[in-house]
Design an enzyme around this catalytic site. Structure first.
Site, PDB file in Angstrom:
ATOM      1  N   ARG A   1       0.841  -1.213   0.000  1.00  0.00           N
ATOM      2  CA  ARG A   1       0.000   0.000   0.000  1.00  0.00           C
ATOM      3  C   ARG A   1       0.871   1.256   0.000  1.00  0.00           C
ATOM      4  O   ARG A   1       1.009   1.934  -1.016  1.00  0.00           O
ATOM      5  CB  ARG A   1      -0.948  -0.041   1.214  1.00  0.00           C
ATOM      6  CG  ARG A   1      -2.092   0.964   1.173  1.00  0.00           C
ATOM      7  CD  ARG A   1      -1.716   2.385   1.571  1.00  0.00           C
ATOM      8  NE  ARG A   1      -1.174   2.490   2.912  1.00  0.00           N
ATOM      9  CZ  ARG A   1      -0.628   3.605   3.392  1.00  0.00           C
ATOM     10  NH1 ARG A   1      -0.555   4.695   2.649  1.00  0.00           N
ATOM     11  NH2 ARG A   1      -0.107   3.634   4.616  1.00  0.00           N
ATOM     12  N   ASP A   2       1.512   1.568   1.117  1.00  0.00           N
ATOM     13  CA  ASP A   2       2.314   2.805   1.195  1.00  0.00           C
ATOM     14  C   ASP A   2       3.488   2.711   0.228  1.00  0.00           C
ATOM     15  O   ASP A   2       3.877   3.698  -0.411  1.00  0.00           O
ATOM     16  CB  ASP A   2       2.823   2.996   2.631  1.00  0.00           C
ATOM     17  CG  ASP A   2       3.071   4.450   2.993  1.00  0.00           C
ATOM     18  OD1 ASP A   2       3.034   5.297   2.094  1.00  0.00           O
ATOM     19  OD2 ASP A   2       3.303   4.732   4.181  1.00  0.00           O
ATOM     20  N   HIS A  25       5.105   4.703  12.677  1.00  0.00           N
ATOM     21  CA  HIS A  25       5.131   4.622  11.210  1.00  0.00           C
ATOM     22  C   HIS A  25       6.128   5.687  10.727  1.00  0.00           C
ATOM     23  O   HIS A  25       5.775   6.849  10.576  1.00  0.00           O
ATOM     24  CB  HIS A  25       3.713   4.894  10.695  1.00  0.00           C
ATOM     25  CG  HIS A  25       3.547   4.896   9.216  1.00  0.00           C
ATOM     26  ND1 HIS A  25       2.976   3.847   8.527  1.00  0.00           N
ATOM     27  CD2 HIS A  25       3.846   5.825   8.270  1.00  0.00           C
ATOM     28  CE1 HIS A  25       2.922   4.135   7.242  1.00  0.00           C
ATOM     29  NE2 HIS A  25       3.452   5.335   7.049  1.00  0.00           N
ATOM     30  N   ASN A  78       9.448   4.484   3.257  1.00  0.00           N
ATOM     31  CA  ASN A  78       9.239   4.080   4.650  1.00  0.00           C
ATOM     32  C   ASN A  78      10.502   3.436   5.202  1.00  0.00           C
ATOM     33  O   ASN A  78      11.375   2.999   4.450  1.00  0.00           O
ATOM     34  CB  ASN A  78       8.129   3.014   4.711  1.00  0.00           C
ATOM     35  CG  ASN A  78       6.773   3.566   4.398  1.00  0.00           C
ATOM     36  OD1 ASN A  78       6.434   3.804   3.254  1.00  0.00           O
ATOM     37  ND2 ASN A  78       5.977   3.768   5.428  1.00  0.00           N
ATOM     38  N   HIS A 124       8.793   7.306   8.097  1.00  0.00           N
ATOM     39  CA  HIS A 124       9.425   7.413   6.776  1.00  0.00           C
ATOM     40  C   HIS A 124      10.881   7.805   7.025  1.00  0.00           C
ATOM     41  O   HIS A 124      11.201   8.472   8.018  1.00  0.00           O
ATOM     42  CB  HIS A 124       8.680   8.440   5.912  1.00  0.00           C
ATOM     43  CG  HIS A 124       7.365   7.899   5.413  1.00  0.00           C
ATOM     44  ND1 HIS A 124       7.187   7.450   4.123  1.00  0.00           N
ATOM     45  CD2 HIS A 124       6.181   7.694   6.035  1.00  0.00           C
ATOM     46  CE1 HIS A 124       5.945   7.009   3.970  1.00  0.00           C
ATOM     47  NE2 HIS A 124       5.307   7.141   5.124  1.00  0.00           N
ATOM     48  N   CYS A 141       4.188   9.449  -0.171  1.00  0.00           N
ATOM     49  CA  CYS A 141       2.793   9.867  -0.259  1.00  0.00           C
ATOM     50  C   CYS A 141       2.653  10.837  -1.419  1.00  0.00           C
ATOM     51  O   CYS A 141       3.345  11.859  -1.465  1.00  0.00           O
ATOM     52  CB  CYS A 141       2.350  10.531   1.042  1.00  0.00           C
ATOM     53  SG  CYS A 141       0.653  11.135   0.950  1.00  0.00           S
TER      54      CYS A 141
HETATM   55  P1  HMG Z   1     -13.644  14.150  -2.377  1.00  0.00           P
HETATM   56  O1  HMG Z   1     -13.372  14.613  -3.747  1.00  0.00           O
HETATM   57  O2  HMG Z   1     -13.889  15.177  -1.309  1.00  0.00           O
HETATM   58  O3  HMG Z   1     -14.791  13.063  -2.380  1.00  0.00           O
HETATM   59  O4  HMG Z   1     -12.382  13.275  -1.943  1.00  0.00           O
HETATM   60  P2  HMG Z   1     -16.373  13.225  -2.232  1.00  0.00           P
HETATM   61  O5  HMG Z   1     -16.756  12.605  -0.927  1.00  0.00           O
HETATM   62  O6  HMG Z   1     -16.768  14.663  -2.464  1.00  0.00           O
HETATM   63  O7  HMG Z   1     -16.928  12.347  -3.453  1.00  0.00           O
HETATM   64  C1  HMG Z   1     -16.727  12.749  -4.803  1.00  0.00           C
HETATM   65  C2  HMG Z   1     -16.974  11.569  -5.736  1.00  0.00           C
HETATM   66  O8  HMG Z   1     -15.960  10.587  -5.503  1.00  0.00           O
HETATM   67  C3  HMG Z   1     -18.304  10.847  -5.520  1.00  0.00           C
HETATM   68  O9  HMG Z   1     -18.721  10.370  -6.797  1.00  0.00           O
HETATM   69  C4  HMG Z   1     -17.949   9.675  -4.674  1.00  0.00           C
HETATM   70  O10 HMG Z   1     -18.810   8.552  -4.815  1.00  0.00           O
HETATM   71  C5  HMG Z   1     -16.576   9.330  -5.203  1.00  0.00           C
HETATM   72  P3  HMG Z   1     -19.971  11.057  -7.559  1.00  0.00           P
HETATM   73  O11 HMG Z   1     -21.120  10.922  -6.593  1.00  0.00           O
HETATM   74  O12 HMG Z   1     -19.548  12.482  -7.750  1.00  0.00           O
HETATM   75  O13 HMG Z   1     -20.059  10.250  -8.800  1.00  0.00           O
HETATM   76  N1  HMG Z   1     -15.779   8.691  -4.140  1.00  0.00           N
HETATM   77  C6  HMG Z   1     -15.187   7.485  -4.220  1.00  0.00           C
HETATM   78  N2  HMG Z   1     -15.120   6.562  -5.197  1.00  0.00           N
HETATM   79  C7  HMG Z   1     -14.456   5.418  -4.914  1.00  0.00           C
HETATM   80  N3  HMG Z   1     -13.873   5.151  -3.712  1.00  0.00           N
HETATM   81  C8  HMG Z   1     -13.912   6.061  -2.718  1.00  0.00           C
HETATM   82  C9  HMG Z   1     -14.582   7.280  -2.966  1.00  0.00           C
HETATM   83  N4  HMG Z   1     -14.795   8.357  -2.194  1.00  0.00           N
HETATM   84  C10 HMG Z   1     -15.526   9.207  -2.910  1.00  0.00           C
HETATM   85  N5  HMG Z   1     -13.339   5.787  -1.526  1.00  0.00           N
HETATM   86  C11 HMG Z   1     -11.456  11.481  -0.631  1.00  0.00           C
HETATM   87  C12 HMG Z   1     -12.282  12.757  -0.630  1.00  0.00           C
HETATM   88  C13 HMG Z   1     -11.180  11.112   0.816  1.00  0.00           C
HETATM   89  C14 HMG Z   1     -12.220  10.383  -1.313  1.00  0.00           C
HETATM   90  C15 HMG Z   1     -10.119  11.752  -1.387  1.00  0.00           C
HETATM   91  O14 HMG Z   1      -9.523  12.871  -0.818  1.00  0.00           O
HETATM   92  C16 HMG Z   1      -9.154  10.593  -1.334  1.00  0.00           C
HETATM   93  O15 HMG Z   1      -9.387   9.533  -1.902  1.00  0.00           O
HETATM   94  N6  HMG Z   1      -7.977  10.765  -0.642  1.00  0.00           N
HETATM   95  C17 HMG Z   1      -7.021   9.714  -0.476  1.00  0.00           C
HETATM   96  C18 HMG Z   1      -5.615  10.242  -0.580  1.00  0.00           C
HETATM   97  C19 HMG Z   1      -4.626   9.116  -0.294  1.00  0.00           C
HETATM   98  O16 HMG Z   1      -4.909   7.956  -0.487  1.00  0.00           O
HETATM   99  N7  HMG Z   1      -3.392   9.482   0.190  1.00  0.00           N
HETATM  100  C20 HMG Z   1      -2.385   8.515   0.514  1.00  0.00           C
HETATM  101  C21 HMG Z   1      -2.691   7.718   1.737  1.00  0.00           C
HETATM  102  S1  HMG Z   1      -2.343   8.595   3.256  1.00  0.00           S
HETATM  103  C22 HMG Z   1      -0.677   8.220   3.595  1.00  0.00           C
HETATM  104  O17 HMG Z   1      -0.003   7.696   2.759  1.00  0.00           O
HETATM  105  C23 HMG Z   1      -0.134   8.515   4.956  1.00  0.00           C
HETATM  106  C24 HMG Z   1       0.069   7.247   5.814  1.00  0.00           C
HETATM  107  O18 HMG Z   1       0.969   6.342   5.184  1.00  0.00           O
HETATM  108  C25 HMG Z   1       0.605   7.630   7.198  1.00  0.00           C
HETATM  109  C26 HMG Z   1       1.826   8.559   7.158  1.00  0.00           C
HETATM  110  O19 HMG Z   1       2.801   8.258   6.433  1.00  0.00           O
HETATM  111  O20 HMG Z   1       1.775   9.585   7.866  1.00  0.00           O
HETATM  112  C27 HMG Z   1      -1.276   6.508   6.030  1.00  0.00           C
HETATM  113 MG    MG Z   2       3.133   6.501   5.214  1.00  0.00          MG
END
Ligand code: HMG
Ligand code: MG
Length: 303
Positions: free
Chosen positions: A19-20, A209, A251, A211, A242
């Protein structure tokens, strides 16, 4: 074997490579490579593999094949396959595949909450609360991350009290564990201790966690272990980052972690040789060497 008093006998490694590790890869990694990676990690003795993300596919195109991947891998008894889920839409998608563990991911800072989740810090809880509630109703365990626990690329150093407040609110939703994310790798051991000690829940509900952007991840991990932490996130071969924080690089490498832990006489259940072979195989598929010193040293070793 040279042990240090006060460290745990065993550490649980929460493997985030699929994933990450992969989410930041620019070229789409073929589904069969992702599936083989998961299988190989299990074969190497890892028992918790964060497998993919049910985020919006346009936000992280690399993991848009989450459903296909879950359909494809054989989920073996006794192995945990958590997935990242931000909202109810993501949870619905995950539940279709019989997922039994998810992770929600909050931000300690306003800027990263906006950039990563399109929400404010406050409104991220409005998004997560029904996810955690519905997951628990379905017998699904929920882990939580807090990102930007030490520093944030836009806001600078992050106060400990700000992280503790976000973490407390995530735990209060019903999450069983909170993983403290140093998303951009700027933390140092004293800061790690100050943060862990500031959590009223104590270390048993916390994971770390790190990096490795500034080369501090292992030193920070050792300090976390001294503070009572026994769950450590890591990514095979040290891949990762990210897409919504460009300064987030790989990481902590699982191999670097395992080398240190085994050297300290701490059990992990991981077969280092098999894991290194997997990271060598993955590096060939990604077209560049692993950034992990342990992987490079062991792969380059003359017999
Ligand atoms: P948004 O644009 O605000 O979404 O994004 P929304 O709620 O307004 O929905 C808009 C449209 O998207 C809708 O469709 C939803 O159904 C669809 P419409 O009705 O317009 O046809 N939709 C989805 N479709 C499929 N799967 C979904 C989904 N959600 C909405 N889950 C949202 C908000 C949270 C979805 C967006 O910002 C997002 O996906 N963000 C994820 C970013 C990400 O993955 N970043 C990396 C992971 S975090 C990380 O790596 C850090 C970590 O490792 C820890 C660390 O290192 O600190 C964990
Ligand atoms: Mg991370």
């Amino acid at each position: 074997m040279y042990r240090i008093d006060g460290l745990p006998e065993r550490v649980s490694i929460y493997e985030v490579g699929p994933r990450d590790g992969l989410q930041n890869e620019p070229a789409v990694v073929p589904l069969e490579v992702k599936a083989e990676l998961v299988e190989r990690l299990v074969d190497a003795g890892l028992t918790t593999i964060e497998t993919t993300s049910f985020v919006h596919p346009d936000w992280v195109p690399q993991l848009a094949d989450a459903s296909d991947l879950l359909r494809r891998i054989e989920r073996r008894p006794g192995i945990r396959y958590p997935v990242l889920v931000p909202n109810l839409r993501g949870l619905d998608r995950a539940l279709e595949h019989g997922v039994t563990e998810i992770a929600v991911f909050g931000s300690a800072t306003e800027t990263f909450a906006q950039r990563n989740l399109n929400r404010s810090v406050d409104s991220q809880f409005t998004m997560f609360a029904p996810v955690v509630a519905r997951a628990l109703e379905n017998g699904v365990r929920v882990r939580a991350y807090v990102s930007m626990c030490f520093g944030d690329p836009w806001e600078g150093p992050v106060p400990v009290s700000q992280v503790v407040e976000v973490g407390r609110r995530l735990l209060d939703l019903g999450c069983f564990e909170l993983s403290l994310g140093d998303t951009i790798g700027v933390g140092t051991p004293g800061h790690v201790r100050a943060l862990i000690e500031a959590f009223p829940c104590g270390p048993s509900r916390l994971a770390v966690h790190f990096h490795d952007t500034y080369g501090q991840a292992l030193a920070n991990t050792l300090e976390a272990l001294r503070c009572g932490i026994t769950v450590v996130d890591a990514s095979a071969g040290g891949i990762g980052g990210c897409p919504y924080a460009k300064s987030a690089t790989g990481n902590l490498a699982t191999e670097d972690l395992v080398w240190m832990l085994h050297g300290l006489g701490i059990e992990t259940g991981v077969d280092l040789e098999s894991l290194v072979a997997t990271s060598g195989w993955l590096a060939d598929r990604l077209g560049r060497p692993s950034p992990s010193p342990v992987v490079r040293a062991l792969l380059g070793k003359e017999s």
